[in-house]
Design a protein around this motif. Structure first.
Motif, short mmCIF file in Angstrom:
data_model
loop_
_atom_site.label_atom_id
_atom_site.label_comp_id
_atom_site.label_asym_id
_atom_site.label_seq_id
_atom_site.Cartn_x
_atom_site.Cartn_y
_atom_site.Cartn_z
N ALA A 144 -8.00 -3.33 -14.07
CA ALA A 144 -7.04 -2.22 -14.33
C ALA A 144 -7.24 -0.95 -13.96
O ALA A 144 -6.55 -0.04 -13.94
N SER A 145 -8.44 -0.48 -13.96
CA SER A 145 -9.13 0.90 -13.94
C SER A 145 -9.45 1.11 -12.57
O SER A 145 -9.75 2.33 -12.15
N ARG A 146 -9.31 0.25 -11.43
CA ARG A 146 -9.44 0.60 -10.36
C ARG A 146 -8.04 1.20 -9.56
O ARG A 146 -7.01 1.10 -10.01
N TYR A 147 -8.39 1.64 -8.24
CA TYR A 147 -7.11 2.32 -7.63
C TYR A 147 -6.77 1.35 -6.28
O TYR A 147 -7.74 0.45 -5.94
N PRO A 148 -5.51 1.52 -5.84
CA PRO A 148 -4.93 0.51 -4.94
C PRO A 148 -6.05 0.54 -3.59
O PRO A 148 -6.10 -0.55 -3.19
N HIS A 149 -6.57 1.40 -3.27
CA HIS A 149 -7.30 1.50 -2.03
C HIS A 149 -8.64 0.41 -2.21
O HIS A 149 -9.20 0.14 -0.94
N GLU A 150 -9.00 0.04 -3.45
CA GLU A 150 -10.12 -0.57 -3.64
C GLU A 150 -9.71 -2.25 -3.58
O GLU A 150 -10.63 -3.16 -3.88
N MET A 197 -2.84 6.79 -8.99
CA MET A 197 -3.00 6.19 -10.21
C MET A 197 -3.69 4.79 -10.03
O MET A 197 -3.74 4.35 -9.03
N THR A 198 -4.32 4.45 -11.22
CA THR A 198 -4.90 3.47 -11.22
C THR A 198 -3.93 2.08 -11.28
O THR A 198 -2.76 2.47 -11.41
N VAL A 199 -4.52 1.00 -11.16
CA VAL A 199 -3.36 -0.15 -11.15
C VAL A 199 -3.11 -0.28 -12.66
O VAL A 199 -1.71 -0.60 -12.81
N GLY A 200 -3.54 0.13 -13.74
CA GLY A 200 -2.94 -0.15 -14.85
C GLY A 200 -1.79 0.81 -15.18
O GLY A 200 -0.89 0.58 -15.69
N GLN A 201 -1.92 1.90 -14.62
CA GLN A 201 -0.86 3.09 -14.83
C GLN A 201 0.25 2.68 -14.31
O GLN A 201 1.22 2.86 -14.47
N ILE A 202 -0.25 2.06 -12.75
CA ILE A 202 1.12 1.97 -11.85
C ILE A 202 1.95 0.91 -12.66
O ILE A 202 3.15 0.92 -12.72
N ILE A 203 1.35 -0.61 -13.10
CA ILE A 203 2.24 -1.41 -13.83
C ILE A 203 2.63 -0.97 -15.02
O ILE A 203 3.90 -1.56 -15.33
N ILE A 223 -0.26 -6.88 -7.18
CA ILE A 223 -0.08 -5.82 -8.31
C ILE A 223 1.34 -5.32 -8.30
O ILE A 223 1.88 -5.22 -9.10
N ALA A 224 1.77 -5.42 -6.67
CA ALA A 224 3.47 -4.89 -6.80
C ALA A 224 4.16 -5.84 -7.69
O ALA A 224 5.24 -5.62 -8.22
N ILE A 225 3.99 -7.08 -7.39
CA ILE A 225 4.63 -8.18 -8.34
C ILE A 225 4.42 -8.07 -9.81
O ILE A 225 5.38 -8.00 -10.61
N ALA A 226 3.12 -7.77 -10.11
CA ALA A 226 2.74 -7.60 -11.53
C ALA A 226 3.60 -6.40 -12.02
O ALA A 226 4.33 -6.33 -13.37
N ARG A 227 3.86 -5.04 -11.34
CA ARG A 227 4.52 -4.08 -11.74
C ARG A 227 6.01 -4.56 -11.94
O ARG A 227 6.83 -4.06 -12.81
N PHE A 242 0.63 -0.99 -0.01
CA PHE A 242 0.09 -0.09 0.14
C PHE A 242 0.81 1.24 0.02
O PHE A 242 0.54 2.29 -0.76
N GLY A 243 2.00 1.34 0.79
CA GLY A 243 2.92 2.45 0.62
C GLY A 243 3.73 2.52 -0.50
O GLY A 243 4.17 3.58 -0.88
N SER A 244 3.94 1.46 -1.28
CA SER A 244 4.82 1.44 -2.52
C SER A 244 3.96 1.64 -3.70
O SER A 244 4.66 1.83 -4.98
#
Length: 529
Positions: free
Chosen positions: A417-423, A378-384, A432-436, A371-373
């Motif tokens: 991919a269009s959702r945000y980390p807090h969801e 940003m959306t999950v798609g944008q982060i990855i 998600i962090a592993i996917a990035r 959550f901190g990283s």
């Protein structure tokens, strides 16, 4: 347990108003804590453990609606006035929270913070308060308590901060301690020390404890009775020994079975070396005076040498401050170091940032706190996809297609991919962090405590995911952790670090079955019993 328990909760229901709707966090919960008894509330994140304990002392926010009976020493506390609850809290019931760094005031000294509780509830000030603070710090095992009176929280280790929290909780002689995940963020040896301390205090002070945890190994060590919670409901409760040895409910059976097991796929004989260091050193200068002359060094890493092959996992273990993460950051060229670092046959120590950039895609990292990283904006798609914007897609495909593919590989729906980390839940955020990290198809992946903040069942899922990705892509892992059960399930070889030194290295089997140093034996005994 006596016929008249200290704390009696019956048919507790807690609801929250959330976005115009009512969400039930706890439903019909009933349990009791007797004098001198330790009751453990066990369950995964979101099961209602902490909400139940906060409801018991009226610490829930205004958005909560509480129904049911909460009796303290026979007196009804549900609906009690703020004055009554203030007298109860700190005097008769005290809390120990999970993360002392966020629970302690960073602007106040240890003496002032413990003294505040004494002044508020007992009127103690001056020398009388200082004497009591010293007595409490001594009782909880703080070394050189006089020297620590003027210290601030950031100047103490995690274990020391937790001991200070326990001292604050004991300041006014409570009858009940509510401990909410008090050992989750601690090393195994420090965790064992804190559990032993709580057990000793319970015996010496005649304390009762309500212990909230998701770690069943902690329950085995400390609990008299256990209540297992799932989705706001207690699904099973009884004597700890009976519940742990003969669980009746499927959820309890699932929790007990949720321990990382198995071993990584064996290395092939032709596995290429992808990373090596020789005598790597990270020393931070200590400067003093107006001219900031160097008068010494903090020796974070001393002469660390390692070899890592494709498809291999090197587990790096040791207590906080041993140099595990510093070593990994040095290998990634994220902190300054001395000594050769060879990645995919190329020496990277002397490379400029421009020359190093193409190799960055081959060296990725997954951090402890997803959550901190992950950027909340940003959306999950944008982060990855962020790394793809720097390095390009591996095979020239569109970023959206690559992101959708990697989300599927880590077990998430590409539509997310269009959702945000807090969801997302903690386990999903770690995926998600592993996917990035994986989207760039790296050769070396540093995993820095990737499972420490996760429930046991989610830990098992992440371990299985990491082993599957390693087998599929021949990934080399540097796996940093203080959880030796996870390390054993993940690692081919293990390196043990202490105070910057590599004290032992060998195959996982040799380290666990035939440790050669007393330090390693102590780590294993604290983690595995």
């Amino acid at each position: 347990m006596t016929d008249a328990p200290l704390l009696q909760i019956e048919n507790l229901t807690v609801s929250f108003r959330q976005d115009g709707r009512i969400v039930q966090a706890v439903r019909g919960v009933s349990f009791a804590v007797g004098r001198g008894e330790t009751v453990a509330l066990v369950g995964e994140s979101g099961s209602g453990k902490s909400v139940s304990s906060l409801a018991a002392v009226g610490l829930l926010p205004d958005s909560a609606t509480v129904d049911g009976s909460i009796r303290w020493r026979g007196a009804e506390m549900a609906g009690a006035s703020p004055e009554v609850l203030r007298k109860l809290r700190g005097n008769e019931i005290s809390f120990i929270f999970q993360e002392p760094m966020t629970s302690l005031n960073p602007l106040h000294t240890i003496e002032r913070q413990i003294g505040e509780a004494l002044a508020l509830h007992q009127g103690l000030r001056g020398e009388a308060a200082r004497a009591r603070v010293l007595e409490l710090l001594t009782r909880v095992g703080i070394r050189d308590p006089e020297g620590r009176l003027s210290a601030y929280p950031h100047q103490l280790s995690g274990g020391q901060r937790q001991r200070v929290m326990i001292a604050m909780a004991l300041a006014n002689g409570p009858e009940l301690l509510i401990a909410d995940e008090p050992t989750t963020a601690l090393d195994v040896t420090i965790q064992a020390q804190i559990l032993d301390l709580l057990a000793d205090l319970k015996r010496a002070e005649g304390l009762s404890m309500l212990f909230i945890t998701h770690d069943l190994n902690v329950v085995r060590r400390i609990a008299d009775r256990v209540c297992v919670m799932e989705k706001g409901v207690i699904v099973e409760q009884g004597p700890a020994a009976e519940v742990m040895s003969r669980p009746q409910h499927p959820y309890t059976q699932k929790l007990l079975a949720a321990e990382p097991s198995g071993r990584p796929a064996p290395l092939t004989a032709e596995a290429a070396e992808v990373l090596s260091t020789e005598g790597l050193r990270v020393w931070f200068p200590i400067t003093k005076g107006f001219l900031r002359r160097t008068v010494g060094h903090v020796k974070a890493v001393n002469a660390a040498s390692l070899r890592l092959h494709a498809g291999e996992t090197l587990g790096i273990v040791g207590e906080s401050g041993s140099g595990k993460t510093t070593l990994a950051l040095a290998i990634l060229r994220l902190t300054r170091s001395e000594g050769p670092i060879v990645v995919l046959g190329r020496e990277i120590q002397g490379l400029s940032e421009d020359a190093l950039r193409p190799l960055r895609r081959q060296m990725q990292i997954v951090f402890q706190d997803p959550f901190g990283s992950l950027s909340p904006r940003m959306t999950v798609g944008q982060i990855i996809a962020e790394g793809l914007g720097v390095h390009g897609t591996p095979d020239g495909r569109g970023a959206d297609e690559v992101v959708a593919e990697i989300l599927g590989e880590v077990g998430l729906d590409p539509a997310m991919a269009s959702r945000y980390p807090h969801e997302f839940s903690g386990g999903q955020r770690q995926r998600i962090a592993i996917a990035r990290a994986m989207v760039l198809r790296p050769s070396v992946l540093v995993l820095d405590e990737p499972t420490s903040a996760l429930d046991m069942t989610v830990q098992v899922q992440i371990v299985d995911l990491l082993r599957n990705l390693q087998a599929r892509y021949g990934l080399a892992y540097l796996f940093i952790s203080h959880d030796l059960r996870v390390v054993r399930a993940m690692s081919h070889r293990i390196m043990v670090m202490r105070a910057g030194d590599v004290v032992e290295e060998g195959s996982a089997e040799d380290i666990f079955e035939r440790p050669s140093t007393e330090y390693t034996r102590a780590l294993i005994a604290a983690a595995l019993g």
